[in-house]
Enzyme design. Structure first.
Site, PDB file in Angstrom:
ATOM      1  N   ASN A 194       0.870  -1.177   0.000  1.00  0.00           N
ATOM      2  CA  ASN A 194       0.000   0.000   0.000  1.00  0.00           C
ATOM      3  C   ASN A 194       0.908   1.229   0.000  1.00  0.00           C
ATOM      4  OD1 ASN A 194      -1.810   2.043   0.434  1.00  0.00           O
ATOM      5  ND2 ASN A 194      -2.340   1.427   2.533  1.00  0.00           N
ATOM      6  N   TRP A 195       0.999   1.871  -1.159  1.00  0.00           N
ATOM      7  CA  TRP A 195       1.940   2.995  -1.278  1.00  0.00           C
ATOM      8  C   TRP A 195       1.426   4.272  -0.643  1.00  0.00           C
ATOM      9  CZ3 TRP A 195       3.835   2.639  -7.101  1.00  0.00           C
ATOM     10  CH2 TRP A 195       4.488   1.408  -7.278  1.00  0.00           C
ATOM     11  N   LYS A 196       0.160   4.282  -0.265  1.00  0.00           N
ATOM     12  CA  LYS A 196      -0.447   5.494   0.316  1.00  0.00           C
ATOM     13  C   LYS A 196      -0.211   6.669  -0.627  1.00  0.00           C
ATOM     14  CE  LYS A 196      -0.131   3.227   4.719  1.00  0.00           C
ATOM     15  NZ  LYS A 196      -0.050   3.282   6.169  1.00  0.00           N
ATOM     16  N   HIS A 213      -9.386   1.293   5.031  1.00  0.00           N
ATOM     17  CA  HIS A 213      -8.108   1.464   5.726  1.00  0.00           C
ATOM     18  C   HIS A 213      -8.298   2.436   6.886  1.00  0.00           C
ATOM     19  CE1 HIS A 213      -3.983   2.600   6.564  1.00  0.00           C
ATOM     20  NE2 HIS A 213      -3.623   1.488   5.953  1.00  0.00           N
ATOM     21  N   GLU A 246      -6.624   4.835   7.899  1.00  0.00           N
ATOM     22  CA  GLU A 246      -6.388   6.249   7.569  1.00  0.00           C
ATOM     23  C   GLU A 246      -7.622   6.854   6.894  1.00  0.00           C
ATOM     24  OE1 GLU A 246      -2.728   5.542   5.503  1.00  0.00           O
ATOM     25  OE2 GLU A 246      -1.772   5.063   7.416  1.00  0.00           O
ATOM     26  N   GLU A 278      -5.118  -4.815  10.820  1.00  0.00           N
ATOM     27  CA  GLU A 278      -4.092  -3.790  11.004  1.00  0.00           C
ATOM     28  C   GLU A 278      -4.361  -3.035  12.305  1.00  0.00           C
ATOM     29  OE1 GLU A 278      -2.259  -2.640   6.906  1.00  0.00           O
ATOM     30  OE2 GLU A 278      -3.765  -1.197   7.523  1.00  0.00           O
ATOM     31  N   GLY A 301       2.768   2.478  10.761  1.00  0.00           N
ATOM     32  CA  GLY A 301       3.719   3.565  10.568  1.00  0.00           C
ATOM     33  C   GLY A 301       4.440   3.982  11.824  1.00  0.00           C
ATOM     34  N   SER A 334       3.718  -1.961  10.340  1.00  0.00           N
ATOM     35  CA  SER A 334       5.169  -2.000  10.532  1.00  0.00           C
ATOM     36  C   SER A 334       5.786  -3.353  10.176  1.00  0.00           C
ATOM     37  CB  SER A 334       5.543  -1.578  11.960  1.00  0.00           C
ATOM     38  OG  SER A 334       5.149  -0.234  12.186  1.00  0.00           O
ATOM     39  N   GLY A 346       2.983  -1.056   4.283  1.00  0.00           N
ATOM     40  CA  GLY A 346       3.031   0.361   3.933  1.00  0.00           C
ATOM     41  C   GLY A 346       4.454   0.794   3.639  1.00  0.00           C
TER      42      GLY A 346
HETATM   43  O1  LIG Z   1      -1.659  -0.474   4.655  1.00  0.00           O
HETATM   44  C1  LIG Z   1      -0.604  -0.593   5.268  1.00  0.00           C
HETATM   45  C2  LIG Z   1      -0.537  -0.295   6.669  1.00  0.00           C
HETATM   46  O2  LIG Z   1      -1.149   0.903   6.983  1.00  0.00           O
HETATM   47  C3  LIG Z   1       0.798  -0.501   7.303  1.00  0.00           C
HETATM   48  O3  LIG Z   1       1.648   0.587   7.110  1.00  0.00           O
HETATM   49  P1  LIG Z   1       3.158   0.466   7.650  1.00  0.00           P
HETATM   50  O4  LIG Z   1       3.699  -0.809   7.086  1.00  0.00           O
HETATM   51  O5  LIG Z   1       3.859   1.693   7.120  1.00  0.00           O
HETATM   52  O6  LIG Z   1       3.074   0.422   9.144  1.00  0.00           O
END
Ligand SMILES: O=C[C@H](O)COP(=O)(O)O
Length: 253
Positions: free
Chosen positions: A9-11, A95, A97, A167, A173, A213, A234
């Site tokens: 997930n590149w956000k 998600h 977020e 998650e 993050g 993470s 992420g």
């Molecule tokens: O979609 C992915 C998650 O929000 C995990 O993000 P992260 O690996 O940066 O903690």
């Protein structure tokens, strides 16, 4: 029996040029890899270019969100028809977020899940508790509510074909990863809930990822748990080396 899914997930990271360059290198890094499924979920702007670059490869494409209506006067939204047309296989829904910053709730997520399934997209449905909920001992209650409402009204066959991503919000993050045994416990609980909703066979087939993470250093232990069927990654999915290392860890896990 369940093929692990490693999804990046590149956000809100990577321009189109950066995204195309990244997948070119990722294809090379993963060219001989078998036995796991890999997907990247770039921002909307890069989806089309990345789809072209991924054509004929063993890497699937996913989007990070969508609206549940096929078309209409919904400024700023993207429909399941549009995602399907450009070659998306997956779509991340709910998600944390999006729940936290954009007001999404389980009812919106449920409408999106149904629309995704109707159009042949595989939803990756995110659930997870906040730190205060975990500390208050409410993890299972929170997860049960999210799973039941987000996936309400689906048949056993529909449940079997989707992906759930557990998650914990406090692990996203932050560098704080859930202990493998804690993540396993929640994933097993989600599978138990899904058995109640769609039957044992659906629960046996559904893939339940862990996210929060995930890094090359902790991936093998997390992915080695019996009810963890891959990861939603992420930060560590933004670099070819670290994402490829996580994919390889899934082969060992
Ligand atoms: O979609 C992915 C998650 O929000 C995990 O993000 P992260 O690996 O940066 O903690």
């Amino acid at each position: 029996m369940r093929i692990p899914l490693l999804a990046g997930n590149w956000k809100m990271y990577k321009t189109v040029a950066e995204a195309v360059e990244f997948v070119r290198r990722l294809k090379e890094a993963l060219s001989g890899v078998r036995g796991v499924e890999v997907a990247v979920c770039p921002p909307f702007t890069a989806l089309y270019a990345v789809a072209r670059e991924l054509a004929g490869s063993n890497i699937a494409l996913g989007a990070q969100n969508m609206y549940w209506v096929e078309e209409g006067a919904y400024t700023g939204e993207v429909s399941p028809v549009m995602l399907k047309e450009i070659g998306c296989r997956y779509v991340i829904l709910g998600h944390s977020e999006r729940r936290q910053y954009f007001g999404e709730n389980d009812e919106n997520v449920n409408a999106k899940v149904k629309a995704a399934l109707k159009h042949g997209l595989v939803p990756i449905v995110c659930v997870g508790e906040r730190l205060e909920e975990r500390e208050a001992g409410h993890t299972e209650e929170v997860i049960a509510g999210q799973v039941r409402r987000s996936l309400a009204g689906l048949s056993g066959t529909e449940l079997a074909g989707l992906v759930v991503a557990y998650e914990p919000v406090w692990a996203i993050g932050t560098g704080r990863t859930a202990l493998p045994e804690d993540a396993q416990q929640v994933n097993a609980f989600i599978r138990h809930l899904l058995a109640g909703m769609g039957g044992r066979e659906a629960a046996r087939q559904v893939r339940i990822q862990y996210g929060g993470s995930v890094k090359p250093e902790n991936a093998a232990e997390l992915l080695g748990q019996p009810d963890i069927d891959g990861a939603l990654v992420g930060g560590a999915s933004l670099k070819v080396d670290s994402f490829a290392a996580i994919v390889r860890a899934a082969l060992r896990g």
